[in-house]
Design an enzyme around this catalytic site. Structure first.
Site, PDB file in Angstrom:
ATOM      1  N   GLY A  33       0.838  -1.205   0.000  1.00  0.00           N
ATOM      2  CA  GLY A  33       0.000   0.000   0.000  1.00  0.00           C
ATOM      3  C   GLY A  33       0.866   1.245   0.000  1.00  0.00           C
ATOM      4  N   VAL A  71      -2.799  -7.232  -1.913  1.00  0.00           N
ATOM      5  CA  VAL A  71      -2.152  -8.069  -0.894  1.00  0.00           C
ATOM      6  C   VAL A  71      -3.114  -9.039  -0.207  1.00  0.00           C
ATOM      7  CG1 VAL A  71      -0.087  -6.695  -0.410  1.00  0.00           C
ATOM      8  CG2 VAL A  71      -2.241  -6.115   0.723  1.00  0.00           C
ATOM      9  N   ASN A  74       1.864  -2.298   5.486  1.00  0.00           N
ATOM     10  CA  ASN A  74       1.176  -1.016   5.673  1.00  0.00           C
ATOM     11  C   ASN A  74      -0.245  -1.002   5.118  1.00  0.00           C
ATOM     12  OD1 ASN A  74       1.057   2.134   5.792  1.00  0.00           O
ATOM     13  ND2 ASN A  74       0.668   1.620   3.644  1.00  0.00           N
ATOM     14  N   SER A 121      -2.505   0.039  15.112  1.00  0.00           N
ATOM     15  CA  SER A 121      -3.267   1.270  15.334  1.00  0.00           C
ATOM     16  C   SER A 121      -3.576   1.407  16.815  1.00  0.00           C
ATOM     17  CB  SER A 121      -4.584   1.240  14.555  1.00  0.00           C
ATOM     18  OG  SER A 121      -5.378   2.371  14.891  1.00  0.00           O
ATOM     19  N   TYR A 139     -12.338  -3.038  12.577  1.00  0.00           N
ATOM     20  CA  TYR A 139     -11.011  -2.438  12.383  1.00  0.00           C
ATOM     21  C   TYR A 139     -10.144  -2.673  13.623  1.00  0.00           C
ATOM     22  CZ  TYR A 139      -7.436   1.119  11.408  1.00  0.00           C
ATOM     23  OH  TYR A 139      -6.254   1.769  11.177  1.00  0.00           O
ATOM     24  N   THR A 148      -8.990  -6.291  13.830  1.00  0.00           N
ATOM     25  CA  THR A 148      -7.954  -6.679  12.862  1.00  0.00           C
ATOM     26  C   THR A 148      -6.600  -6.064  13.232  1.00  0.00           C
ATOM     27  OG1 THR A 148      -8.535  -4.838  11.381  1.00  0.00           O
ATOM     28  CG2 THR A 148      -9.560  -6.977  10.929  1.00  0.00           C
ATOM     29  N   LYS A 149      -6.628  -4.842  13.730  1.00  0.00           N
ATOM     30  CA  LYS A 149      -5.356  -4.196  14.087  1.00  0.00           C
ATOM     31  C   LYS A 149      -4.751  -4.831  15.340  1.00  0.00           C
ATOM     32  CE  LYS A 149      -4.789  -1.500  10.706  1.00  0.00           C
ATOM     33  NZ  LYS A 149      -3.575  -1.509   9.898  1.00  0.00           N
TER      34      LYS A 149
HETATM   35  N1  LIG Z   1      -4.587   7.478   8.933  1.00  0.00           N
HETATM   36  C1  LIG Z   1      -4.766   7.096  10.175  1.00  0.00           C
HETATM   37  O1  LIG Z   1      -5.355   7.835  10.984  1.00  0.00           O
HETATM   38  C2  LIG Z   1      -4.260   5.757  10.660  1.00  0.00           C
HETATM   39  C3  LIG Z   1      -4.251   5.510  12.027  1.00  0.00           C
HETATM   40  C4  LIG Z   1      -3.792   4.292  12.499  1.00  0.00           C
HETATM   41  C5  LIG Z   1      -3.349   3.324  11.616  1.00  0.00           C
HETATM   42  N2  LIG Z   1      -3.374   3.591  10.275  1.00  0.00           N
HETATM   43  C6  LIG Z   1      -2.927   2.506   9.390  1.00  0.00           C
HETATM   44  O2  LIG Z   1      -1.882   2.965   8.559  1.00  0.00           O
HETATM   45  C7  LIG Z   1      -1.912   2.254   7.313  1.00  0.00           C
HETATM   46  C8  LIG Z   1      -1.895   3.241   6.160  1.00  0.00           C
HETATM   47  O3  LIG Z   1      -3.073   4.009   6.249  1.00  0.00           O
HETATM   48  P1  LIG Z   1      -3.267   5.433   5.533  1.00  0.00           P
HETATM   49  O4  LIG Z   1      -3.862   6.324   6.549  1.00  0.00           O
HETATM   50  O5  LIG Z   1      -2.032   5.840   4.841  1.00  0.00           O
HETATM   51  O6  LIG Z   1      -4.427   5.044   4.510  1.00  0.00           O
HETATM   52  P2  LIG Z   1      -4.634   5.390   2.947  1.00  0.00           P
HETATM   53  O7  LIG Z   1      -6.052   5.028   2.678  1.00  0.00           O
HETATM   54  O8  LIG Z   1      -4.163   6.761   2.670  1.00  0.00           O
HETATM   55  O9  LIG Z   1      -3.658   4.350   2.267  1.00  0.00           O
HETATM   56  C9  LIG Z   1      -3.878   2.973   2.390  1.00  0.00           C
HETATM   57  C10 LIG Z   1      -3.065   2.261   1.344  1.00  0.00           C
HETATM   58  O10 LIG Z   1      -3.345   0.857   1.406  1.00  0.00           O
HETATM   59  C11 LIG Z   1      -3.647   0.413   0.098  1.00  0.00           C
HETATM   60  N3  LIG Z   1      -4.483  -0.787   0.094  1.00  0.00           N
HETATM   61  C12 LIG Z   1      -5.713  -0.958   0.640  1.00  0.00           C
HETATM   62  N4  LIG Z   1      -6.154  -2.194   0.374  1.00  0.00           N
HETATM   63  C13 LIG Z   1      -5.186  -2.816  -0.339  1.00  0.00           C
HETATM   64  C14 LIG Z   1      -5.035  -4.103  -0.913  1.00  0.00           C
HETATM   65  N5  LIG Z   1      -5.998  -5.017  -0.799  1.00  0.00           N
HETATM   66  N6  LIG Z   1      -3.890  -4.403  -1.583  1.00  0.00           N
HETATM   67  C15 LIG Z   1      -2.917  -3.487  -1.693  1.00  0.00           C
HETATM   68  N7  LIG Z   1      -2.996  -2.256  -1.181  1.00  0.00           N
HETATM   69  C16 LIG Z   1      -4.113  -1.926  -0.513  1.00  0.00           C
HETATM   70  C17 LIG Z   1      -4.346   1.602  -0.538  1.00  0.00           C
HETATM   71  O11 LIG Z   1      -4.417   1.489  -1.939  1.00  0.00           O
HETATM   72  C18 LIG Z   1      -3.431   2.715  -0.070  1.00  0.00           C
HETATM   73  O12 LIG Z   1      -2.267   2.795  -0.842  1.00  0.00           O
HETATM   74  C19 LIG Z   1      -3.153   1.374   7.357  1.00  0.00           C
HETATM   75  O13 LIG Z   1      -2.812   0.063   7.735  1.00  0.00           O
HETATM   76  C20 LIG Z   1      -3.991   2.021   8.429  1.00  0.00           C
HETATM   77  O14 LIG Z   1      -4.882   1.124   9.029  1.00  0.00           O
HETATM   78  C21 LIG Z   1      -3.804   4.760   9.768  1.00  0.00           C
END
Ligand SMILES: NC(=O)c1ccc[n+]([C@@H]2O[C@H](COP(=O)([O-])OP(=O)(O)OC[C@H]3O[C@@H](n4cnc5c(N)ncnc54)[C@H](O)[C@@H]3O)[C@@H](O)[C@H]2O)c1
Length: 253
Positions: free
Chosen positions: A12, A63, A89, A141, A154, A157-158
């Protein structure tokens, strides 16, 4: 902090936190394979990575699909000779009270957030064992540590990713493979914006910002910096850890 010449895979990696991690690891001298479902977006990030003077690969990969993960990891191994760093990620979130969710949504969130982690670890670890070296960092998370209303799936899973990360850390330490997780709080990305849209979302963001001791939402780069620490030798005696990156919101640990 040097990871010069090492090969890193960021799932991702096309946008948000994944993109920031790809660029940060490149800045530290790593060659970075950017995995994403959207080939064009992966190619864009890969081009940014290459501007930092390292090698990059843009690989289309959902993925949640074990076969696709197997194929692209083998491509990276063939191209660079080793798989040194894996950043799990890719992820997604949906806000819905549990009673209103259906099995379809359960399967989606479990597949994207947890099975993707299983797929990538299962395929990558044998390469790392062969090399007697490796470094895995998972995006957990804070939500999976404290529980958020509207995010039952969510959070589960986290929590699963962070718990399995610890179990893997115990299994893999003997092979010189470290496994750690970062647990971001709110970070300004599309995921956060889609989760909290419109006027109601603005109010949620304001309320959360007030609750954060540092009084601001995090940036993708601030998460990437901690990931960079976990993959560096500066954290060489750390494994099985979960570190919140949240401006002091939860202060767990
Ligand atoms: N933004 C937040 O507040 C936050 C907080 C805690 C944890 N996170 C975690 O951080 C990570 C990144 O999140 P983000 O905020 O950058 O989100 P985002 O939506 O900006 O990016 C998520 C990325 O994952 C990719 N993705 C989703 N499903 C996919 C798949 N099946 N195969 C391949 N790629 C896939 C998307 O295309 C994208 O590139 C995630 O795991 C999210 O749960 C984010």
């Amino acid at each position: 902090m040097g990871i010069k010449g090492k090969s890193a895979i960021v799932t991702g990696g096309t946008k948000g936190i994944g993109r920031a991690i790809a660029l940060r690891l490149a800045g530290d001298g790593g060659n970075v394979a950017v995995l994403g479902r959207d080939q064009e977006a992966a190619t864009r990030t890969a081009a940014e990575v290459e501007k930092q003077g390292v090698k990059s690969l843009a690989l289309k990969c959902d993925v949640t699909d074990y076969g696709q993960v197997k194929r692209v990891m083998s491509e990276v191994h063939q191209a660079w000779g080793s798989l040194d760093i894996l950043i799990n990620n890719a992820g997604m979130d949906r806000s819905q009270v549990f009673q209103q969710t259906d099995k379809e949504l359960w399967d989606l969130l479990i597949d994207v957030n947890y099975k993707s982690f299983l797929n990538c670890c299962h395929v990558c670890i044998p390469y790392m064992i062969e090399n007697k070296s490796g470094n895995i960092v998972n995006l957990g998370s804070d939500a999976g540590r404290v529980g958020n209303p509207g995010e039952v799936l969510y959070c589960g899973t986290k929590a699963a990713v962070m718990a399995s990360g610890k179990a893997l850390a115990r299994e893999l330490a003997r092979y010189n493979i470290r496994v750690n997780s970062v647990a971001p709080g709110p970070v300004q990305t599309e995921l956060w914006e889609n989760l909290h849209p419109g006027e109601k979302g603005r109010k949620v963001t304001e309320a959360v910002t007030r609750a954060i001791p540092m009084h601001r939402i995090g940036t993708p780069e601030e998460v990437a910096d901690v990931v960079a620490f976990f993959v560096s030798d500066d954290s060489r005696y750390l494994t099985g850890q979960v570190l919140s990156v949240d401006g002091g919101l939860t202060m767990i640990g």
